[in-house]
Write a protein that holds these residues in place. Structure first.
Motif, PDB file in Angstrom:
ATOM      1  N   THR A 181      41.755 -83.989 -41.909  1.00 32.78           N
ATOM      2  CA  THR A 181      42.582 -85.176 -42.148  1.00 32.78           C
ATOM      3  C   THR A 181      43.810 -85.276 -41.256  1.00 32.78           C
ATOM      4  O   THR A 181      44.403 -86.352 -41.167  1.00 32.78           O
ATOM      5  N   ILE A 182      44.193 -84.215 -40.605  1.00 36.53           N
ATOM      6  CA  ILE A 182      45.417 -84.218 -39.807  1.00 36.53           C
ATOM      7  C   ILE A 182      45.073 -84.008 -38.337  1.00 36.53           C
ATOM      8  O   ILE A 182      44.275 -83.137 -37.981  1.00 36.53           O
ATOM      9  N   GLY A 183      45.678 -84.811 -37.474  1.00 41.41           N
ATOM     10  CA  GLY A 183      45.463 -84.688 -36.043  1.00 41.41           C
ATOM     11  C   GLY A 183      46.764 -84.762 -35.273  1.00 41.41           C
ATOM     12  O   GLY A 183      47.764 -85.334 -35.734  1.00 41.41           O
ATOM     13  N   VAL A 184      46.763 -84.176 -34.085  1.00 39.02           N
ATOM     14  CA  VAL A 184      47.895 -84.216 -33.170  1.00 39.02           C
ATOM     15  C   VAL A 184      47.436 -84.890 -31.884  1.00 39.02           C
ATOM     16  O   VAL A 184      46.334 -84.615 -31.397  1.00 39.02           O
ATOM     17  N   VAL A 185      48.277 -85.784 -31.337  1.00 35.37           N
ATOM     18  CA  VAL A 185      47.866 -86.581 -30.181  1.00 35.37           C
ATOM     19  C   VAL A 185      48.962 -86.569 -29.113  1.00 35.37           C
ATOM     20  O   VAL A 185      49.918 -87.348 -29.194  1.00 35.37           O
ATOM     21  N   PRO A 186      48.872 -85.700 -28.108  1.00 35.94           N
ATOM     22  CA  PRO A 186      49.741 -85.851 -26.938  1.00 35.94           C
ATOM     23  C   PRO A 186      49.252 -87.006 -26.070  1.00 35.94           C
ATOM     24  O   PRO A 186      48.052 -87.240 -25.954  1.00 35.94           O
ATOM     25  N   PHE A 187      50.188 -87.728 -25.452  1.00 35.89           N
ATOM     26  CA  PHE A 187      49.787 -88.918 -24.698  1.00 35.89           C
ATOM     27  C   PHE A 187      50.742 -89.169 -23.532  1.00 35.89           C
ATOM     28  O   PHE A 187      51.893 -88.699 -23.517  1.00 35.89           O
ATOM     29  N   VAL A 188      50.245 -89.934 -22.556  1.00 39.12           N
ATOM     30  CA  VAL A 188      51.033 -90.438 -21.442  1.00 39.12           C
ATOM     31  C   VAL A 188      50.674 -91.900 -21.256  1.00 39.12           C
ATOM     32  O   VAL A 188      49.489 -92.251 -21.194  1.00 39.12           O
ATOM     33  N   ASP A 189      51.685 -92.776 -21.180  1.00 42.58           N
ATOM     34  CA  ASP A 189      51.497 -94.207 -20.923  1.00 42.58           C
ATOM     35  C   ASP A 189      52.219 -94.571 -19.632  1.00 42.58           C
ATOM     36  O   ASP A 189      53.228 -93.949 -19.272  1.00 42.58           O
ATOM     37  N   ALA A 190      51.727 -95.583 -18.952  1.00 45.70           N
ATOM     38  CA  ALA A 190      52.398 -96.088 -17.753  1.00 45.70           C
ATOM     39  C   ALA A 190      52.148 -97.580 -17.640  1.00 45.70           C
ATOM     40  O   ALA A 190      51.105 -98.089 -18.076  1.00 45.70           O
ATOM     41  N   GLY A 191      53.105 -98.301 -17.062  1.00 45.91           N
ATOM     42  CA  GLY A 191      52.938 -99.738 -16.915  1.00 45.91           C
ATOM     43  C   GLY A 191      53.920-100.336 -15.934  1.00 45.91           C
ATOM     44  O   GLY A 191      54.967 -99.753 -15.629  1.00 45.91           O
ATOM     45  N   THR A 192      53.584-101.518 -15.439  1.00 46.36           N
ATOM     46  CA  THR A 192      54.459-102.260 -14.541  1.00 46.36           C
ATOM     47  C   THR A 192      54.228-103.750 -14.727  1.00 46.36           C
ATOM     48  O   THR A 192      53.121-104.174 -15.084  1.00 46.36           O
ATOM     49  N   VAL A 193      55.273-104.541 -14.499  1.00 46.36           N
ATOM     50  CA  VAL A 193      55.211-106.002 -14.551  1.00 46.36           C
ATOM     51  C   VAL A 193      55.858-106.538 -13.280  1.00 46.36           C
ATOM     52  O   VAL A 193      56.908-106.039 -12.849  1.00 46.36           O
ATOM     53  N   SER A 194      55.229-107.555 -12.689  1.00 48.80           N
ATOM     54  CA  SER A 194      55.724-108.087 -11.424  1.00 48.80           C
ATOM     55  C   SER A 194      55.802-109.608 -11.471  1.00 48.80           C
ATOM     56  O   SER A 194      55.013-110.260 -12.169  1.00 48.80           O
ATOM     57  N   THR A 195      56.773-110.176 -10.715  1.00 45.60           N
ATOM     58  CA  THR A 195      56.859-111.640 -10.599  1.00 45.60           C
ATOM     59  C   THR A 195      55.835-112.186  -9.621  1.00 45.60           C
ATOM     60  O   THR A 195      55.662-113.402  -9.506  1.00 45.60           O
ATOM     61  N   ARG A 196      55.152-111.301  -8.903  1.00 44.96           N
ATOM     62  CA  ARG A 196      54.080-111.719  -8.006  1.00 44.96           C
ATOM     63  C   ARG A 196      52.758-111.790  -8.776  1.00 44.96           C
ATOM     64  O   ARG A 196      52.644-111.297  -9.889  1.00 44.96           O
ATOM     65  N   LYS A 234      56.589 -97.622 -14.663  1.00 46.03           N
ATOM     66  CA  LYS A 234      57.363 -96.921 -15.681  1.00 46.03           C
ATOM     67  C   LYS A 234      56.409 -96.033 -16.471  1.00 46.03           C
ATOM     68  O   LYS A 234      55.319 -96.464 -16.863  1.00 46.03           O
ATOM     69  N   VAL A 235      56.832 -94.786 -16.718  1.00 45.36           N
ATOM     70  CA  VAL A 235      55.961 -93.810 -17.371  1.00 45.36           C
ATOM     71  C   VAL A 235      56.655 -93.266 -18.614  1.00 45.36           C
ATOM     72  O   VAL A 235      57.849 -92.930 -18.576  1.00 45.36           O
ATOM     73  N   GLY A 236      55.920 -93.195 -19.707  1.00 39.86           N
ATOM     74  CA  GLY A 236      56.414 -92.589 -20.940  1.00 39.86           C
ATOM     75  C   GLY A 236      55.428 -91.538 -21.431  1.00 39.86           C
ATOM     76  O   GLY A 236      54.226 -91.630 -21.184  1.00 39.86           O
ATOM     77  N   ALA A 237      55.936 -90.533 -22.105  1.00 42.72           N
ATOM     78  CA  ALA A 237      55.077 -89.461 -22.619  1.00 42.72           C
ATOM     79  C   ALA A 237      55.598 -89.031 -23.978  1.00 42.72           C
ATOM     80  O   ALA A 237      56.787 -89.168 -24.288  1.00 42.72           O
ATOM     81  N   GLY A 238      54.687 -88.502 -24.789  1.00 47.77           N
ATOM     82  CA  GLY A 238      55.111 -88.061 -26.107  1.00 47.77           C
ATOM     83  C   GLY A 238      53.975 -87.423 -26.874  1.00 47.77           C
ATOM     84  O   GLY A 238      52.927 -87.072 -26.311  1.00 47.77           O
ATOM     85  N   VAL A 239      54.177 -87.299 -28.163  1.00 45.01           N
ATOM     86  CA  VAL A 239      53.179 -86.693 -29.036  1.00 45.01           C
ATOM     87  C   VAL A 239      53.162 -87.466 -30.346  1.00 45.01           C
ATOM     88  O   VAL A 239      54.201 -87.991 -30.788  1.00 45.01           O
ATOM     89  N   GLY A 240      51.985 -87.564 -30.932  1.00 44.66           N
ATOM     90  CA  GLY A 240      51.843 -88.299 -32.179  1.00 44.66           C
ATOM     91  C   GLY A 240      51.183 -87.462 -33.253  1.00 44.66           C
ATOM     92  O   GLY A 240      50.549 -86.435 -32.971  1.00 44.66           O
ATOM     93  N   LEU A 241      51.337 -87.895 -34.478  1.00 43.71           N
ATOM     94  CA  LEU A 241      50.711 -87.268 -35.638  1.00 43.71           C
ATOM     95  C   LEU A 241      49.802 -88.289 -36.295  1.00 43.71           C
ATOM     96  O   LEU A 241      50.182 -89.453 -36.458  1.00 43.71           O
ATOM     97  N   ARG A 242      48.579 -87.887 -36.655  1.00 40.25           N
ATOM     98  CA  ARG A 242      47.627 -88.770 -37.319  1.00 40.25           C
ATOM     99  C   ARG A 242      47.231 -88.176 -38.661  1.00 40.25           C
ATOM    100  O   ARG A 242      47.009 -86.964 -38.777  1.00 40.25           O
ATOM    101  N   TYR A 243      47.128 -89.059 -39.664  1.00 43.77           N
ATOM    102  CA  TYR A 243      46.607 -88.653 -40.967  1.00 43.77           C
ATOM    103  C   TYR A 243      45.485 -89.609 -41.330  1.00 43.77           C
ATOM    104  O   TYR A 243      45.696 -90.814 -41.479  1.00 43.77           O
ATOM    105  N   LEU A 244      44.256 -89.077 -41.438  1.00 52.15           N
ATOM    106  CA  LEU A 244      43.087 -89.916 -41.664  1.00 52.15           C
ATOM    107  C   LEU A 244      42.977 -90.297 -43.131  1.00 52.15           C
ATOM    108  O   LEU A 244      43.039 -89.439 -44.013  1.00 52.15           O
ATOM    109  N   THR A 245      42.795 -91.584 -43.394  1.00 47.66           N
ATOM    110  CA  THR A 245      42.616 -92.099 -44.745  1.00 47.66           C
ATOM    111  C   THR A 245      41.404 -93.006 -44.768  1.00 47.66           C
ATOM    112  O   THR A 245      40.804 -93.307 -43.733  1.00 47.66           O
TER     113      THR A 245
END
Length: 640
Positions: free
Chosen positions: A573-588, A597-608
């Motif tokens: 029922t319990i999970g751990v999720v390390p992750f990396v996200d990246a994104g960009t927005v342009s007027t072109r 832009k890059v972000g990183a972190g860790v998450g917690l999951r509880y299955l229901t």
């Protein structure tokens, strides 16, 4: 699956954010508990939130308590766990049985279940011995009485024996021309009962794919060769004749139209039978969301015209449904949304839904709260069973950092399921809006034709498969004369890295572009933005991309996002999720990958039962002066 042994068959010997998500879980679980009184408690991350009192034990006549000891010295940890899970005596140890007769019956049933667990693990020499008060089960008379102090001691002794592999494989009858290896039956291969039964079902399915609805196994000989620890399997299969569909009869409908239910199966009389179409019919009826259960079953014999009659049994759901959902992040605040549905408005499963949402709760300025409300109508089966007509009206008042926006929008269209995984849709929409952004105050009247293709072979919490979306929306501003096309594509893939799906790699990529008009000619709510819990975690909502002189986002004509997660199951029922996200927005019109832009972190999951509860914490890796130091996000469901 009976097993015959040349020596002995398998034997039985004688005998903050966390608080919000917790509250969300409590609300959801309250609804579940109200429907299922058998649930004794609800636990979240190992904490018991409440326990429902039960007086079931008080209703038992002549209650007799017992205690169980399982002795399996030669079983490894995995097998010991399987055997304990198979034991009803162990599972119900805290509840008394009804007298000595009840204990005897439970013990005999338990022995059969443990033998079945041996079979399921390819252990065909396993021996189970059960004793009650020190006496072997088979030595006890049918009217044995267990007196003395309670709990009564019960001991289950287990000798597992060697694991078997497949030996000689023979397919007979109409399956004689098939290769057993194509169905997993290979000498030296998996000899578990589940593998053999799965192969049987696959063989029958292969013959049914030829249009033979009466295909079945008519003979099964399973012999355990103890000298070599092998299992010989002989299967005899009768294919039966090729046939078309006969009459389809429907039972169980009450408020849902019976003829419409038959029509939605899509099983046309006389067309050649296909087991895939039977499965599709069941899934399509369930997809109407008016039935709790659907069974689509072939008759046991052909009709006088040589066709196979089809029987459909359904049980209806309650027509009304209320949903309340919340999500929370440290950067976006609290969002609350709900909807009320009538699932069978006129009889043929039409749906009326009323939606409402409030977001941005927690901001200091209550005038900056965001509101939306809408009404949607759906009618399935308008152009064949795979089609659905929809129409809706919704209004929005929102105040994100990039703009202030009020709009009223109406739309109508048609969606069509090409198959189980693929859906296409087309609609026409008219959107009146007033927007204040960095470029001033504007009024728009946008006519558009949104077109969409979706491929999805995954699930709510996928471990394999992928999803893909392609979207195009040609648009024309009637008041200002601007014309543009909004394009967007998104894909996500899921790959289990081990057989138990304890490690699942998930990836997402999204890209979009607006062509045909300049940035100022495109309404602010139709431009692209990035950042926040649904895109690049660690950054504020709409916080990535070009900004005006005051540091407020202005949106862009193109964007690119990507995410990678490793979903690790710590327990069931319990999970751990390390992750990396990246994104960009342009007027072109083409994304500018030099400003990712890059972000990183860790998450917690509880299955229901209603999906994973999610808590994510992330930091921006290339933080700008206006970016937050971290972000915390909570909600229901995986991030993608």
């Amino acid at each position: 699956m009976p097993v015959h042994g040349r020596q002995t068959a398998v034997g039985c010997a004688s005998g903050g954010v966390l608080l919000q998500i917790v509250l969300l879980a409590v609300v959801c679980s309250t609804a579940l508990a109200a429907q299922s009184r058998s649930a004794a408690a609800f636990e979240l991350f190992g904490l018991k939130l409440w326990e429902l009192s039960s007086d079931e034990d008080a209703d038992i006549v002549d209650p007799l308590r017992y205690t169980v000891t399982i002795d399996a010295p030669d079983a490894d940890e995995d097998l010991a766990e399987k055997l304990e899970n198979a034991s009803a005596l162990k599972a119900d140890e805290e509840h008394p049985v009804s007298g000595s007769l009840g204990l005897l019956a439970k013990a005999r049933s338990d022995r059969d279940q443990l033998v079945a667990a041996f079979y399921a693990d390819a252990l065909y020499e396993g021996v189970v011995t059960i004793t009650i008060q020190g006496k072997p089960l088979d030595d006890l008379p049918p009217d044995a009485e267990f007196s003395g102090p309670q709990p009564i001691p019960v001991v289950i002794s287990i000798a597992a024996g060697p694991k078997f592999t497949l030996g000689n494989i023979r397919l007979k009858g109409d399956a004689a021309g098939l290769a057993s290896a194509d169905f997993g039956l290979i000498a030296g291969g998996d000899a578990s009962s589940g593998a053999v039964l799965k192969a049987e079902a696959a063989i029958v399915r292969a013959l049914k794919q030829e249009g033979r609805p009466l295909a079945k196994v008519t003979g099964r000989e399973i012999v355990a060769e103890h000298a070599g620890s092998t299992l010989d399997v002989t299967l005899t299969v009768a294919a039966g004749p090729v046939a078309g569909y006969g009459d389809t009869t429907v039972e169980g409908t009450e408020k849902v139209d019976r003829d419409f239910t038959e029509y939605m199966t899509g099983l046309k009389r006389g067309r050649q039978y296909s087991p895939d179409e039977i499965d599709d019919a069941r899934d399509r009826l369930l997809g109407l969301e008016v039935f709790n259960s659907v069974t689509v079953k072939e008759a046991d014999a052909l009709d006088a015209e040589g066709n196979i009659p089809i029987g459909v049994e359904v049980s209806e759901r309650k027509p009304h449904h209320l949903d309340l959902v919340g999500s929370l992040s440290s950067t976006d605040g609290l969002d609350l949304k709900g909807n009320w549905e009538h699932r069978n408005l006129f009889g043929p499963a039409e749906k009326l839904r009323i939606d409402g949402k409030i977001s941005g709760i927690g901001s200091n300025d209550l005038s900056q709260l965001n509101y939306s409300a809408g009404v949607m109508f759906e009618k399935p089966g308008v152009v064949g069973p795979a089609s659905k007509f929809f129409a809706g009206v919704n209004t929005v008042l929102e105040h994100p950092d990039a703009y202030d926006h009020f709009s009223v929008k109406g739309n109508t269209g048609l969606s069509y399921e090409l198959d189980k995984q693929q859906t296409v849709s087309a609609e026409v929409a008219l959107d009146y809006s007033k927007i204040t952004d960095s470029f001033g105050k504007h009024t728009y009247l946008i006519a558009s034709v949104p077109l969409q293709y979706v491929y999805d072979d995954s699930r709510l919490n996928p471990t394999t498969g992928y999803r893909a979306l392609a979207y195009a929306e040609p648009s024309y501003d009637i008041l200002n004369g601007a014309a543009f096309v909004k394009l967007r594509a998104e894909g996500s893939a899921y790959q289990s890295l081990d057989t138990a799906s304890k490690f699942v790699l998930a990836e997402r990529v999204a890209i979009g572009s607006i062509i045909g008009a300049g940035l100022q000619d495109v309404p602010a709510d139709r431009r692209f933005y990035s950042g926040g819990g649904g895109s690049v975690r660690g950054y504020a909502y709409q916080g990535i991309g070009p900004k005006d002189i005051e540091g407020e986002p202005i949106g862009g004509l193109s964007f690119f996002e990507t995410s990678v997660e490793m979903r690790i199951a710590v327990t069931d029922t319990i999970g751990v999720v390390p992750f990396v996200d990246a994104g960009t927005v342009s007027t072109r019109q083409v994304p500018d990958f030099s400003d990712m832009k890059v972000g990183a972190g860790v998450g917690l999951r509880y299955l229901t039962a209603f999906g994973p509860l999610r808590i994510d914490a992330a930091v921006p890796l290339n933080r700008g002066p206006d970016d937050p130091h971290f972000g915390i996000y909570a909600g229901i469901g995986q991030a993608f």
